[in-house]
Enzyme design. Structure first.
Site, PDB file in Angstrom:
ATOM      1  N   ARG A 103      37.668  31.228  74.753  1.00 11.95           N
ATOM      2  CA  ARG A 103      38.670  32.134  75.360  1.00 11.95           C
ATOM      3  C   ARG A 103      39.967  31.906  74.596  1.00 11.95           C
ATOM      4  O   ARG A 103      40.506  30.795  74.595  1.00 11.95           O
ATOM      5  CB  ARG A 103      38.851  31.830  76.848  1.00 11.95           C
ATOM      6  CG  ARG A 103      40.076  32.524  77.430  1.00 11.95           C
ATOM      7  CD  ARG A 103      40.126  32.511  78.920  1.00 11.95           C
ATOM      8  NE  ARG A 103      39.158  33.431  79.495  1.00 11.95           N
ATOM      9  CZ  ARG A 103      39.193  33.864  80.751  1.00 11.95           C
ATOM     10  NH1 ARG A 103      40.152  33.473  81.566  1.00 11.95           N
ATOM     11  NH2 ARG A 103      38.284  34.701  81.202  1.00 11.95           N
ATOM     12  N   GLN A 133      32.363  39.925  80.881  1.00 11.23           N
ATOM     13  CA  GLN A 133      32.695  40.607  82.136  1.00 11.23           C
ATOM     14  C   GLN A 133      31.876  41.890  82.272  1.00 11.23           C
ATOM     15  O   GLN A 133      31.377  42.227  83.345  1.00 11.23           O
ATOM     16  CB  GLN A 133      34.199  40.917  82.144  1.00 11.23           C
ATOM     17  CG  GLN A 133      34.693  41.530  83.422  1.00 11.23           C
ATOM     18  CD  GLN A 133      34.674  40.562  84.589  1.00 11.23           C
ATOM     19  OE1 GLN A 133      35.215  39.475  84.495  1.00 11.23           O
ATOM     20  NE2 GLN A 133      34.034  40.936  85.681  1.00 11.23           N
ATOM     21  N   ASP A 220      42.112  46.308  87.016  1.00  7.32           N
ATOM     22  CA  ASP A 220      42.410  44.948  86.545  1.00  7.32           C
ATOM     23  C   ASP A 220      43.931  44.773  86.629  1.00  7.32           C
ATOM     24  O   ASP A 220      44.666  45.741  86.864  1.00  7.32           O
ATOM     25  CB  ASP A 220      41.901  44.793  85.094  1.00  7.32           C
ATOM     26  CG  ASP A 220      42.138  43.402  84.521  1.00  7.32           C
ATOM     27  OD1 ASP A 220      42.320  42.446  85.303  1.00  7.32           O
ATOM     28  OD2 ASP A 220      42.147  43.262  83.275  1.00  7.32           O
ATOM     29  N   CYS A 260      37.791  42.704  88.263  1.00  8.76           N
ATOM     30  CA  CYS A 260      37.230  41.530  87.569  1.00  8.76           C
ATOM     31  C   CYS A 260      37.820  40.223  88.065  1.00  8.76           C
ATOM     32  O   CYS A 260      37.255  39.166  87.823  1.00  8.76           O
ATOM     33  CB  CYS A 260      37.414  41.679  86.066  1.00  8.76           C
ATOM     34  SG  CYS A 260      39.133  41.837  85.567  1.00  8.76           S
TER      35      CYS A 260
HETATM   36  N1   CP Z   1      37.350  37.594  85.380  1.00  8.49           N
HETATM   37  C1   CP Z   1      37.610  36.441  84.711  1.00  8.49           C
HETATM   38  O1   CP Z   1      37.335  36.315  83.521  1.00  8.49           O
HETATM   39  O2   CP Z   1      38.150  35.458  85.474  1.00  8.49           O
HETATM   40  P1   CP Z   1      38.755  34.074  84.949  1.00  8.49           P
HETATM   41  O3   CP Z   1      40.036  34.407  84.207  1.00  8.49           O
HETATM   42  O4   CP Z   1      38.997  33.264  86.188  1.00  8.49           O
HETATM   43  O5   CP Z   1      37.779  33.421  84.029  1.00  8.49           O
HETATM   44  N1  NVA Z   2      43.155  41.421  81.612  1.00  9.18           N
HETATM   45  C1  NVA Z   2      43.146  40.112  82.217  1.00  9.18           C
HETATM   46  C2  NVA Z   2      41.740  39.731  82.566  1.00  9.18           C
HETATM   47  C3  NVA Z   2      41.595  38.396  83.254  1.00  9.18           C
HETATM   48  C4  NVA Z   2      40.179  38.045  83.501  1.00  9.18           C
HETATM   49  C5  NVA Z   2      43.793  39.099  81.288  1.00  9.18           C
HETATM   50  O1  NVA Z   2      43.530  39.160  80.075  1.00  9.18           O
HETATM   51  O2  NVA Z   2      44.554  38.265  81.765  1.00  9.18           O
END
Ligand code: CP
Ligand code: NVA
Length: 303
Positions: A103, A133, A220, A260
């Protein structure tokens, strides 16, 4: 050759359908208490440059339930955070481990890692995409609506990483997909151009147009991780993109609302709407586990 999942369009339609089928099998297996440990002895590295609840826990539980082991790597506590090149990290980790999930802030980092690693690389969210997701979301729509092919799906809000991955899914699967974002917060232009080739795709800045007769409404956050400085202007720009009872009236009677998570009640969704659809929303979160187990099985057991 190893495969990666750096974006949703890394897989084809047949693989996507296979993964959704396996997610269903693995969910049933887990419910019935049946043990299934095909990844015994295998290890997954999980690199996080940003916060996470669902992604971290569902990957950690997923690899554990499949018999393998997950290693959590915070970029701040490894040499990654001190500037060790991604291509060196990729080659080092490939000598120890069987797969890498990351991530990160930049899609380029995910792709650089995938290019240099000898093991599969999975995108656990970047600035551009959130493909894991998507697997969970499509699976959830199958569960609640019996399929997604003839269902109208409307994404309302920011043209962000999740919206881009929805565009990818709509391109891959030819979905009946509508997207409403403010003009200055449009999604990736290249993806938009590709999505427009599908006659069932509709892009607008008017949320009420997008949700007309929708079977699924998806939203979102308005401020994604890394955009905190833009909070004030974003909140202003997105005011009319809130999912509330009034907006829902334009959709089908049996519309389902998805998010999400994490959610900011009172911003992109009202508390009332969130709670009305909380069972679906938390199933969506649960389904990250089953869908990602299917993904790990497919990527890590390939010859
Ligand atoms: N939806 C999602 O990816 O949640 P987190 O940021 O908690 O991993
Ligand atoms: N769009 C959001 C999604 C979190 C799961 C972000 O990138 O923070």
């Amino acid at each position: 050759m190893k495969k990666d999942f750096t974006k949703f369009l890394d897989i084809n339609k047949a693989v996507c359908m296979h993964l959704l089928e396996r997610a269903k099998d693995l969910k049933e297996m887990r419910k019935s208490g049946k043990e299934y440990k095909p990844l015994a002895g295998k290890t997954l590295a999980m690199i996080f440059e940003k916060a996470s609840t669902r992604t971290r826990i569902s990957f950690e539980m997923g690899i554990h339930e499949l018999g393998g082991q997950g290693i959590f790597l915070s970029s701040n506590e490894t040499q990654i955070g001190r500037g060790e090149p991604v291509k060196d990290t990729a080659r080092v980790l490939s000598r120890y481990l069987d797969a890498i999930m990351i991530r990160t802030y930049s899609q380029e980092t995910v792709e650089e890692l995938a290019k240099w690693a000898d093991v599969p690389v999975i995108n656990g969210l970047s600035d551009l995409y959130h493909p894991c997701q998507m697997l969970a979301d499509l699976f959830t729509i199958q569960e609640y609506k019996g399929g997604f092919q003839d269902r109208k799906i409307a994404f309302i809000g920011d043209g962000n990483n999740v919206a881009n991955s929805w565009l990818e899914a709509s391109i891959l699967l030819g979905l009946n997909f509508s997207l409403a974002t403010p003009e200055q917060y449009e999604p990736d232009r290249g993806l938009l151009a590709k999505a427009r080739k599908n006659k069932q795709f509709f892009y607008t800045d008017d949320p009420s147009e997008a949700v007309k007769d929708a079977d699924v409404i998806y939203t979102d956050v308005w401020v994604s991780m890394g955009q905190e400085k833009e909070k004030r202007e974003r909140k202003k720009a997105f005011v009319k993109y809130k999912i509330d009872d009034k907006l829902l009236k334009g959709a089908k009677k049996d519309v389902m609302v998805m998010h999400c998570l994490p959610a900011y009640r009172g911003e992109e969704i009202t508390d009332n709407v969130f709670e009305k659809f909380s069972d679906i929303i938390f199933s969506q979160a649960e389904n990250r586990l089953h869908a990602q187990k299917a993904l790990l099985e497919w990527l890590m057991l390939r010859k």
